[in-house]
Design a protein around this motif. Structure first.
Motif, PDB file in Angstrom:
ATOM      1  N   LEU A 205       0.854  -1.074   0.123  1.00  0.00           N
ATOM      2  CA  LEU A 205       0.055  -0.171   0.060  1.00  0.00           C
ATOM      3  C   LEU A 205       0.660   1.318  -0.138  1.00  0.00           C
ATOM      4  N   LEU A 206       2.025   1.098   0.672  1.00  0.00           N
ATOM      5  CA  LEU A 206       2.772   2.382   0.643  1.00  0.00           C
ATOM      6  C   LEU A 206       3.620   2.563  -0.728  1.00  0.00           C
ATOM      7  N   GLY A 207       3.757   1.507  -1.399  1.00  0.00           N
ATOM      8  CA  GLY A 207       4.430   1.335  -2.670  1.00  0.00           C
ATOM      9  C   GLY A 207       3.383   1.677  -3.949  1.00  0.00           C
ATOM     10  N   PHE A 208       3.764   1.377  -5.049  1.00  0.00           N
ATOM     11  CA  PHE A 208       2.855   1.719  -6.334  1.00  0.00           C
ATOM     12  C   PHE A 208       3.415   0.843  -7.346  1.00  0.00           C
ATOM     13  N   PRO A 209       2.638   0.347  -8.094  1.00  0.00           N
ATOM     14  CA  PRO A 209       3.039  -0.612  -9.276  1.00  0.00           C
ATOM     15  C   PRO A 209       4.057   0.053 -10.200  1.00  0.00           C
ATOM     16  N   GLU A 210       4.665  -0.882 -10.808  1.00  0.00           N
ATOM     17  CA  GLU A 210       5.731  -0.298 -11.955  1.00  0.00           C
ATOM     18  C   GLU A 210       4.983  -0.300 -13.173  1.00  0.00           C
ATOM     19  N   PHE A 211       5.007   0.988 -13.947  1.00  0.00           N
ATOM     20  CA  PHE A 211       4.256   1.256 -15.377  1.00  0.00           C
ATOM     21  C   PHE A 211       5.302   1.489 -16.338  1.00  0.00           C
ATOM     22  N   ILE A 238       6.196  11.800 -11.925  1.00  0.00           N
ATOM     23  CA  ILE A 238       4.837  12.219 -12.142  1.00  0.00           C
ATOM     24  C   ILE A 238       4.668  12.725 -13.584  1.00  0.00           C
ATOM     25  N   LYS A 239       5.690  13.474 -14.089  1.00  0.00           N
ATOM     26  CA  LYS A 239       5.680  13.780 -15.506  1.00  0.00           C
ATOM     27  C   LYS A 239       6.155  12.749 -16.434  1.00  0.00           C
ATOM     28  N   ARG A 240       6.642  11.675 -16.070  1.00  0.00           N
ATOM     29  CA  ARG A 240       6.947  10.460 -16.698  1.00  0.00           C
ATOM     30  C   ARG A 240       5.536   9.743 -16.987  1.00  0.00           C
ATOM     31  N   LEU A 241       4.889   9.404 -15.885  1.00  0.00           N
ATOM     32  CA  LEU A 241       3.680   8.789 -16.161  1.00  0.00           C
ATOM     33  C   LEU A 241       2.365   9.660 -16.423  1.00  0.00           C
ATOM     34  N   PHE A 242       2.443  10.962 -16.177  1.00  0.00           N
ATOM     35  CA  PHE A 242       1.437  11.828 -16.521  1.00  0.00           C
ATOM     36  C   PHE A 242       1.930  13.214 -17.210  1.00  0.00           C
TER      37      PHE A 242
END
Length: 276
Positions: A205-211, A238-242
């Motif tokens: 929950l503290l992490g985030f999946p890799e995309f 943030i800028k890489r994913l969004f």
């Protein structure tokens, strides 16, 4: 149609739907850890009146009135959400997620971009949340309290529990937020959230999946100026994913931006809805 979860079963989500007066893309709110759909009730009501849009507030799995599951991956919680949107016949929506809900919203946007017209991420980033996060401490405090007596009124039980929580949690706003999860069940007062599942999944929950994909639709990361959850260290990811995102901070707000500065929060949402 969503058809199952690779690492667990789908959970039917409880939600509250407020019908708007127009057919514009609906808003869907996702709460944070220890929260529920009720956290956004007054915000949702104001946005229905102000924008005319339909607004849905959702209880995530293991929270509020939604079902429980030992699985708490963001992929599984995103599938729960998509299953609910299928049932509501929403071909697209504007997702607004706070903290854990923001991570569910980001996961959904990155996995199914056609479903999300715009994205609002409230005081969280796609980077790992600080390991000093107090979640485990709050869980220990909640497990330590007891309610003495039978046939107690909700206010009496709440006062008992709050007095005990004061030994562990000094901040009154945080205690009040946690106490919103105290419910009466078969004559006993219990915590309605699945503390064991949260504890067992806390590292995830503290992490985030890799995309390796990105979400190109308009996105705003809306942080609290007094919070450390969105900082300059988070901007590259943030800028890489969004890539089509902006980052804003609401003055004098902490992590619970919508609760601390509701008017500013609503104004920021409405301004973002007008952008192309």
């Amino acid at each position: 149609m969503v058809s199952g979860v690779a690492n667990g079963r789908l959970v039917d989500l409880a939600y509250n739907l407020m019908n708007g007066r127009n057919s514009k893309t609906p808003l869907v709110f996702l709460h944070g850890l220890f929260g529920s759909q009720s956290n956004f009730y007054s915000i949702a009501k104001s946005l229905v009146q102000r924008t005319g849009r339909t607004v849905v507030t959702v209880d995530s799995r293991n929270h509020g009135n939604s079902g429980h599951s030992p699985v708490m991956t963001y992929e599984a919680m995103s599938l729960d959400l998509r299953n609910m949107l299928d049932k509501l016949n929403f071909p697209e929506c504007i997702l607004i997620g706070h903290s854990m809900g923001g991570k569910i919203a980001m996961t959904t946007a990155l996995q199914r971009p056609g479903l999300v017209k715009k994205l609002v991420v409230v005081d969280i980033s796609p980077n790992r949340t600080d390991s000093h996060n107090p979640v485990l401490y709050y869980i220990a405090a909640m497990k330590a309290v007891t309610v003495e007596g039978s046939d107690l009124s909700r206010s009496t039980a709440r006062n008992q529990v709050e007095q005990q929580l004061q030994l562990y949690i000094k901040n009154a706003r945080t205690r009040s937020f946690i106490l919103s999860n105290l419910v009466e069940c078969n004559g006993r007062y219990v915590w309605r959230i699945n503390l064991e599942a949260i504890k067992n999944n806390i590292d995830y929950l503290l992490g985030f999946p890799e995309f390796n994909t990105s979400f190109s639709a308009p996105t705003v990361f809306l942080g609290g100026a007094n919070s450390l959850y969105i900082g300059s260290k988070d901007y590259p990811e943030i800028k890489r994913l969004f890539p089509n995102s902006i980052i804003q901070h609401i003055p004098e707000a902490g992590h619970w931006v919508h609760a601390e500065k509701p008017r500013d929060f609503i104004n920021a949402i409405c301004a973002f809805l007008e952008t192309r």
